[in-house]
Design an enzyme around this catalytic site. Structure first.
Site, short mmCIF file in Angstrom:
data_model
loop_
_atom_site.label_atom_id
_atom_site.label_comp_id
_atom_site.label_asym_id
_atom_site.label_seq_id
_atom_site.Cartn_x
_atom_site.Cartn_y
_atom_site.Cartn_z
N GLU A 1 0.81 -1.22 0.00
CA GLU A 1 0.00 0.00 0.00
C GLU A 1 0.84 1.26 0.00
OE1 GLU A 1 -0.71 -2.56 2.06
OE2 GLU A 1 -2.75 -3.18 1.52
N HIS B 1 -11.38 -4.37 10.29
CA HIS B 1 -11.98 -4.24 8.96
C HIS B 1 -13.32 -3.50 8.99
CE1 HIS B 1 -9.15 -7.48 7.94
NE2 HIS B 1 -9.38 -7.24 6.67
C1 LIG Z 1 -2.39 -4.22 4.93
C2 LIG Z 1 -3.41 -5.08 4.28
N1 LIG Z 1 -3.57 -4.98 2.95
C3 LIG Z 1 -4.50 -5.74 2.33
C4 LIG Z 1 -5.27 -6.62 3.03
C5 LIG Z 1 -6.32 -7.46 2.34
N2 LIG Z 1 -5.88 -8.84 2.25
C6 LIG Z 1 -6.22 -9.75 3.18
S1 LIG Z 1 -5.53 -11.22 2.90
C7 LIG Z 1 -4.76 -10.67 1.54
C8 LIG Z 1 -3.91 -11.59 0.74
C9 LIG Z 1 -2.77 -12.09 1.53
O1 LIG Z 1 -2.03 -12.94 0.74
P1 LIG Z 1 -0.92 -13.85 1.38
O2 LIG Z 1 -0.03 -13.03 2.21
O3 LIG Z 1 -0.31 -14.61 0.27
O4 LIG Z 1 -1.72 -14.80 2.35
P2 LIG Z 1 -2.81 -15.91 1.98
O5 LIG Z 1 -4.14 -15.23 1.95
O6 LIG Z 1 -2.48 -16.49 0.67
O7 LIG Z 1 -2.76 -16.89 3.09
C10 LIG Z 1 -5.05 -9.33 1.30
C11 LIG Z 1 -4.56 -8.54 0.17
C12 LIG Z 1 -5.06 -6.67 4.43
N3 LIG Z 1 -5.81 -7.47 5.20
N4 LIG Z 1 -4.13 -5.91 5.02
#
Ligand SMILES: Cc1ncc(C[n+]2csc(CCOP(=O)(O)OP(=O)(O)O)c2C)c(N)n1
Ligand SMILES: [Mg+2]
Lengths: 332, 339
Positions: B76, B145
């Site tokens: 971000e 959230h």
């Molecule tokens: C700072 C932040 N940015 C975006 C999100 C939205 N978000 C939640 S899970 C996720 C994906 C995370 O991907 P990864 O780290 O690969 O974990 P996975 O879901 O695959 O276990 C996103 C973008 C968030 N919760 N926090």
């Protein structure tokens, strides 16, 4: 792995240990599938980020930890909590928002924490757990408690600033922290090969002067062996390690995500290397464990979930004055 | 069905506003996490799989391509900072922050950069950036959230802040935001996304800085924003049975704030309740209440009243979450204290 000092090669896990891994993974699988079933049947309203497919990472890494070691988790945290010994009854009650939940119903799926078990919390903010693990590592170091902090994070989280700051910090302060990346190939709907400017997350370790290791995240024995070595390294005061576990999530990003960004064939190819199947094969081949025994373990876990569900259902909703309790330790 | 009767969701209204501006102005780009989804998989037909976590942008990458509709890594501070830089150098970015709660990891590009560049450059630079972000409780996603946080942005000189209450105002305000030469934060409540309303086909702007009278009345002024506008409307209907004729003001813009519409109404009714889903301290309700106390004190028949969320994080448990959010019953109870 370029671990600093030579030490005993990790012992092969015993039959008993392997059965414990099987039980741990079967419990996580049963918990997640029960959650899906309850939502599908309308008994539970809500959604969550399921770790079905990734159980070997939680079981193998937590299997290498002591009970009082620390863990920071993610939004996809049920498996980490269960593997670290958090009570499934309390977890299920939390998903139902009940007073008997791990967080008295205030946190929900994304905020399960249990400080009694060293579980410092699932997290709704991507990347937030890594610096927190550094802090737990700092406590361990300054108090000479001998504890280690493990921080689980996803492949997507390897691109957020906190990852880079935490790894650098852990290295310059020589903290007993193991960063465990669960590379399940996606951050939400974004494929890792698009978002990550590296072939492997573990490649980034070199930039922070720590060992970077890759494990087969579907093979709990490989995860355990490499986690064990990393944890020993950190505990010995030799500094942090970045351990990347290659894995896959069978469900979408959250329950309800149709996952239109990947093909059914891809999902199938990973399912064929399911962690429970791989371990069952090993147990049959090397330890003469019969199918009956494994069926028995899975049935036991189902019974455990029956109990958890009954516990959650019988528990109370929080009273409305709980809205403003637990905000501070004291606040006049 | 005639064009006038056309009813669409807030989600679709947001899509239309961006689509129309992207068609009209090639400098408009859209960037954020999974604003398309399936990045890099165009050839397999798997791109544009999501169209955003809340699916407002579905089809935009298909129409405008991945050069103008950019999925970002989970970075971000990186992509918001890049949006500021792109805006200052000739593009007109629409950036998405999926949940306003995530501003915790990337406030600097908005607060110290986008907001102040014009001033710090002595009026030479401009930052025509729109930040779309989702606010509010009600979907069971708990403390990290579900916040409002619009008062964070409102606090910062240099940022404009708009808070639509329905599909019509979402389209008009988003169009105005994209065309505006200043950074604008567009806060949309998640519970409004699926709600439908008549929305004109063609592009139109609803002016930033203008509130509206959602209901006319003489005895009491209820002031809302985002979801609490509907809460105020509901309370106003209930209050009819109590013999109270309420006026409802829908703020729509928090910065600039349409002080005149608020003050004119309160001067006429003499009673006011400000309804805000945000936290109570240093928040929107406090801000509007202080405006009224300062500039309409002589016209008041009672204290300025507020209905807000409690000074506590958003809880997970459904019963607690419902109690956390201001309800029409809460508004009625407080309103009746003024009579
Ligand atoms: C700072 C932040 N940015 C975006 C999100 C939205 N978000 C939640 S899970 C996720 C994906 C995370 O991907 P990864 O780290 O690969 O974990 P996975 O879901 O695959 O276990 C996103 C973008 C968030 N919760 N926090
Ligand atoms: Mg991932």
């Amino acid at each position: 792995m370029s671990m600093a000092k030579a030490r005993q090669p990790s012992p092969q896990p015993s039959r008993k240990q392997l059965l414990e891994f099987y039980e741990s993974m079967a419990l996580i699988r049963a918990f997640e599938e029960r959650f899906v079933a309850l939502v599908t049947q309308g008994k539970l309203v809500g959604t969550g980020h399921l770790c079905v497919g990734q159980e070997a990472v939680a079981a193998g890494v937590c299997g290498a930890l002591e009970e009082d070691d620390y863990v920071t988790s993610t939004h996809r945290g049920h498996g980490h909590c269960l593997a670290k010994g958090v009570d499934p009854n309390e977890m299920m009650a939390e998903l139902f928002g009940k007073t008997t939940g791990t967080s008295k119903g205030k946190g929900g799926s994304m905020h399960i924490a249990d400080f009694r078990k060293g579980m410092l919390g699932a997290n709704g903010i991507v990347g937030a757990g890594m610096p927190i693990a550094c802090g737990a590592g700092l406590t361990a170091k300054l108090t000479k408690s001998g504890r280690v902090a493990v921080s689980f994070f996803g492949d997507g989280a390897a691109n957020i600033g906190s990852f880079h700051e935490a790894l650098n910090l852990a290295s310059v302060w020589n903290l007993p922290v193991v960063f465990v990346c669960e590379n399940n190939r996606y951050g939400e709907a974004t494929p890792v090969e698009y978002a990550l400017a590296a072939d492997h997350v573990a490649d980034r370790a070199v930039a922070y002067r720590m060992p970077g290791v890759i494990a087969d995240g579907q093979d709990v024995v490989d995860v355990y062996a490499k986690a064990r070595e990393a944890v020993d390294h950190a505990r010995a005061g030799e500094g942090p390690v970045l351990l990347e576990c290659e894995t896959y999530r069978y469900y979408g990003h959250f329950l309800g995500d149709a996952a239109g960004y990947r093909t059914a064939e891809e999902v199938e190819s990973f399912r064929s290397r399911d962690c429970l199947i791989l371990l069952a094969e090993r147990l049959r081949r090397d330890h003469e464990v019969g199918e009956n025994q494994l069926d028995g373990i899975r049935a036991e876990m189902e019974a455990r979930l029956d109990e958890a569900f009954a516990f959650a259902e019988a528990s109370d909703d929080p009273a409305l004055d709980e809205l403003t309790t637990d905000v501070y330790v004291s606040y006049p | 069905m005639t064009a006038e009767e056309r009813v669409i969701t807030t989600r679709e209204a947001i899509n239309e506003a961006i689509r129309d501006e992207m068609r009209r102005d090639s400098s408009v780009i859209l960037l954020g996490e999974d604003v398309a989804g399936g990045a890099g998989r165009e050839a397999e037909g798997l791109a544009d799989a999501w169209g955003g976590a809340f699916a407002e942008y579905k089809g935009l990458q298909t129409e405008f391509g991945s050069e103008r509709v950019l999925d970002t890594p989970i970075s971000e501070i990186g992509y918001l900072g890049a949006a500021v830089g792109a805006a200052a150098t000739g593009l007109r970015p629409v950036a998405e922050l999926m949940f306003v709660d995530f501003i915790g990891v990337c406030l600097d590009p908005m607060m110290n950069q986008a907001a102040f560049l014009r001033f710090m450059s002595g009026g030479r630079a401009k930052v025509p950036l729109t930040l779309i972000t989702h606010i509010g409780a009600g979907i069971g996603m708990a403390a990290q959230h579900s916040k409002m946080l619009y008062s964070f942005f409102t606090h910062i000189p240099g940022l404009k802040v708009v808070v639509p209450s329905s599909a019509y105002y979402a389209k008009g305000l988003l169009t105005a935001a994209i065309r505006d030469d200043d950074p604008v934060v567009f806060c949309i409540h998640k519970l409004l996304l699926g709600k439908q309303q008549h929305v004109p086909d063609e592009a139109y702007e609803f002016p930033i800085g203008q509130a509206r009278i959602a209901r006319e009345g003489n005895d009491l002024t209820l002031i809302g924003a985002a979801l609490t506008t509907a809460t105020c409307m509901e309370a106003a209907e209930v209050l009819v049975a109590d013999g109270v004729d309420s006026e409802v003001i829908d703020l729509l813009s928090l910065s600039p704030l349409d002080e005149e519409t608020v003050l004119a109404s309160v001067r006429r009714t003499g009673r006011v309740v400000v309804v805000d889903e945000g936290f109570p301290r240093c928040g929107l309700a406090t801000d509007v209440a202080s405006l009224v106390a300062d500039k309409a004190f002589d016209h008041l028949d009672g204290p300025v009243k507020k209905v807000t969320a409690p000074h506590a994080p958003v809880p997970f448990s459904r019963s607690l979450e419902t109690a956390f959010m201001p309800s029409a019953t809460d508004v009625r109870e407080v309103a009746l204290q003024l009579f």
